[in-house]
Write a protein that holds these residues in place. Structure first.
Motif, PDB file in Angstrom:
ATOM      1  N   PRO A  43       0.778  -1.239   0.000  1.00  0.00           N
ATOM      2  CA  PRO A  43       0.000   0.000   0.000  1.00  0.00           C
ATOM      3  C   PRO A  43       0.812   1.293   0.000  1.00  0.00           C
ATOM      4  N   THR A  44       1.954   1.320   0.683  1.00  0.00           N
ATOM      5  CA  THR A  44       2.763   2.550   0.692  1.00  0.00           C
ATOM      6  C   THR A  44       3.371   2.748  -0.688  1.00  0.00           C
ATOM      7  N   HIS A  95       4.204   6.484   6.230  1.00  0.00           N
ATOM      8  CA  HIS A  95       2.861   6.649   6.786  1.00  0.00           C
ATOM      9  C   HIS A  95       2.905   6.914   8.280  1.00  0.00           C
ATOM     10  N   ALA A 163       4.730  -0.518  11.869  1.00  0.00           N
ATOM     11  CA  ALA A 163       3.918  -0.435  10.655  1.00  0.00           C
ATOM     12  C   ALA A 163       2.449  -0.274  11.026  1.00  0.00           C
ATOM     13  N   ALA A 164       1.666   0.163  10.066  1.00  0.00           N
ATOM     14  CA  ALA A 164       0.235   0.357  10.291  1.00  0.00           C
ATOM     15  C   ALA A 164      -0.424  -0.962  10.677  1.00  0.00           C
ATOM     16  N   SER A 165      -0.037  -2.025   9.978  1.00  0.00           N
ATOM     17  CA  SER A 165      -0.612  -3.353  10.241  1.00  0.00           C
ATOM     18  C   SER A 165      -0.236  -3.829  11.646  1.00  0.00           C
ATOM     19  N   GLY A 187       6.803  -5.730   4.461  1.00  0.00           N
ATOM     20  CA  GLY A 187       5.717  -4.935   3.901  1.00  0.00           C
ATOM     21  C   GLY A 187       4.528  -5.867   3.804  1.00  0.00           C
ATOM     22  N   THR A 188       3.337  -5.309   3.590  1.00  0.00           N
ATOM     23  CA  THR A 188       2.176  -6.200   3.549  1.00  0.00           C
ATOM     24  C   THR A 188       1.954  -6.804   2.155  1.00  0.00           C
ATOM     25  N   ASP A 205      -4.928  -4.469   7.185  1.00  0.00           N
ATOM     26  CA  ASP A 205      -4.138  -3.727   6.195  1.00  0.00           C
ATOM     27  C   ASP A 205      -4.964  -2.667   5.484  1.00  0.00           C
ATOM     28  N   GLN A 206      -4.234  -1.711   4.881  1.00  0.00           N
ATOM     29  CA  GLN A 206      -4.880  -0.595   4.210  1.00  0.00           C
ATOM     30  C   GLN A 206      -5.719  -1.075   3.026  1.00  0.00           C
TER      31      GLN A 206
HETATM   32  N1  ASP Z   1       0.709  -1.814   4.878  1.00  0.00           N
HETATM   33  C1  ASP Z   1       1.994  -1.780   5.461  1.00  0.00           C
HETATM   34  C2  ASP Z   1       1.869  -1.467   6.907  1.00  0.00           C
HETATM   35  O1  ASP Z   1       1.369  -2.284   7.558  1.00  0.00           O
HETATM   36  C3  ASP Z   1       2.994  -0.952   4.788  1.00  0.00           C
HETATM   37  C4  ASP Z   1       3.300  -1.453   3.420  1.00  0.00           C
HETATM   38  O2  ASP Z   1       3.550  -2.628   3.220  1.00  0.00           O
HETATM   39  O3  ASP Z   1       3.312  -0.621   2.532  1.00  0.00           O
HETATM   40  O4  ASP Z   1       2.284  -0.483   7.404  1.00  0.00           O
END
Ligand code: ASP
Length: 329
Positions: A43-44, A95, A163-165, A187-188, A205-206
């Protein structure tokens, strides 16, 4: 020559050089690199690639390229930009981790408040709670029952500490008072591959990464993390976590653009103007909105507002993380 005169001449020369440099920025033959501190295809990375395309025109046709400098919940890529030459040719897109890393890591080689120039918030992205397609639950109630039956065996993927996740997963485990085994990826994007393949059970996840997988029925979706339901057609039937029975669960992920501290002010102004134009690009807006993101506007793209916002987020999430007692060295 008297010393004071020598210094004055040097200062004028430096100002002129800086002005000339800023005037020529960006040079036609030099790419601008946006460092993405998470894996390609996630997502980033998605936001960065859409932005790179939208920046090209307002940056006078400059070539904007992506460098995925991954690992340690984005702290490796973020450190790389903190150390980069401050000339406008190396930028960072990160993020909410900018606000969570200072509380999560005992040692960081950079200071979020002092080592960066702020170039504006780019968007806000909701998150979704998703599971492997073979997980035998079809709604949030069944999911929590399944988690309870499988205590000690449930795996939760994330993109590393900070991380966001990770943040969302931490909040989810706290909310249902159940500890899960967390598996950290770079990363996700790679985590998503394993979720689809059934190697891990759950992930938060986003929507910029999950929408197409939900639409293609490659993963199961149970809830969104926003206060209100989403309007994106394929996500609008998902309950909010609050509706599903987890009160006060609200997390939205924002992305921002940064330059190393000391990047000349006229260069920063040029980049910020280009970002403002890119965020108004109908193609960029269409792509982002199609994935559930809300593109930033007005004051949020102002550097001073961006910096103020990151500080407020640091205070907010710092308290949550402290309460959860999670740290890394
Ligand atoms: N979505 C990821 C996170 O959990 C970041 C990524 O993989 O871009 O922060």
């Amino acid at each position: 020559m008297k010393n004071s005169f020598k210094f004055a001449v040097a200062a004028v020369a430096a100002t002129l050089a800086c002005g000339a440099f800023a005037q020529d920025f960006p040079a036609k033959d030099r790419p601008i690199t946006i460092v993405v501190p998470f894996a390609a295809g996630g997502p980033t990375d998605r936001v960065a690639r859409d932005l790179a395309e939208a920046l090209r025109k307002p940056m006078g046709g400059a070539n904007v390229v992506i460098d995925n400098a991954v690992g340690a919940g984005s702290s490796i890529g973020t450190a790389k930009v903190a150390r980069a030459t401050p000339d406008g040719y190396t930028l960072l897109l990160n993020h909410i981790a900018m606000a969570t890393m200072p509380a999560l890591y005992r040692k960081l080689s950079f200071n979020v408040a002092n080592d960066f120039e702020y170039l504006g918030i780019l968007n806000d992205v909701p998150m979704t709670l998703i599971a492997r397609p073979t997980l035998p639950a079809n709604n949030y109630k069944e999911l929590t029952a399944w988690i309870a039956q499988n205590k000690g065996k449930v795996n939760l993927g994330n993109a590393g500490l900070g991380a966001a996740s990770h943040l969302c997963g931490l909040m989810f485990q706290n909310a249902i008072k159940t500890e899960m085994t967390t598996i950290a990826y770079k990363g996700t994007a790679p985590a998503m591959t394993d979720l689809i393949g059934g190697q891990i059970d759950l992930m938060c996840d986003q929507t910029t990464n999950t929408t197409s997988q939900i639409e293609g029925k490659k993963v199961k979706a149970f809830a969104v993390t926003t206060a209100k339901r989403l309007t994106t057609p394929s996500l609008k039937d998902l309950p909010t976590l609050a509706e599903a029975g987890v009160p006060n669960f609200e997390v939205t992920i924002w992305h921002g653009l940064y330059a190393p501290k000391g990047t000349p002010a006229p260069v920063l102004a040029k980049i910020n103007e280009a970002v403002k134009a890119a965020l108004k690009d109908p193609e960029f807006i269409k792509k982002q909105e199609g994935l559930g993101a809300v593109v930033a506007a007005d004051k949020r793209i102002e550097p001073a507002e961006h910096k103020k916002f990151v500080q407020a987020e640091m205070d907010k999430w710092g308290a949550v993380i402290k309460a959860a007692g999670t740290y890394a060295d």
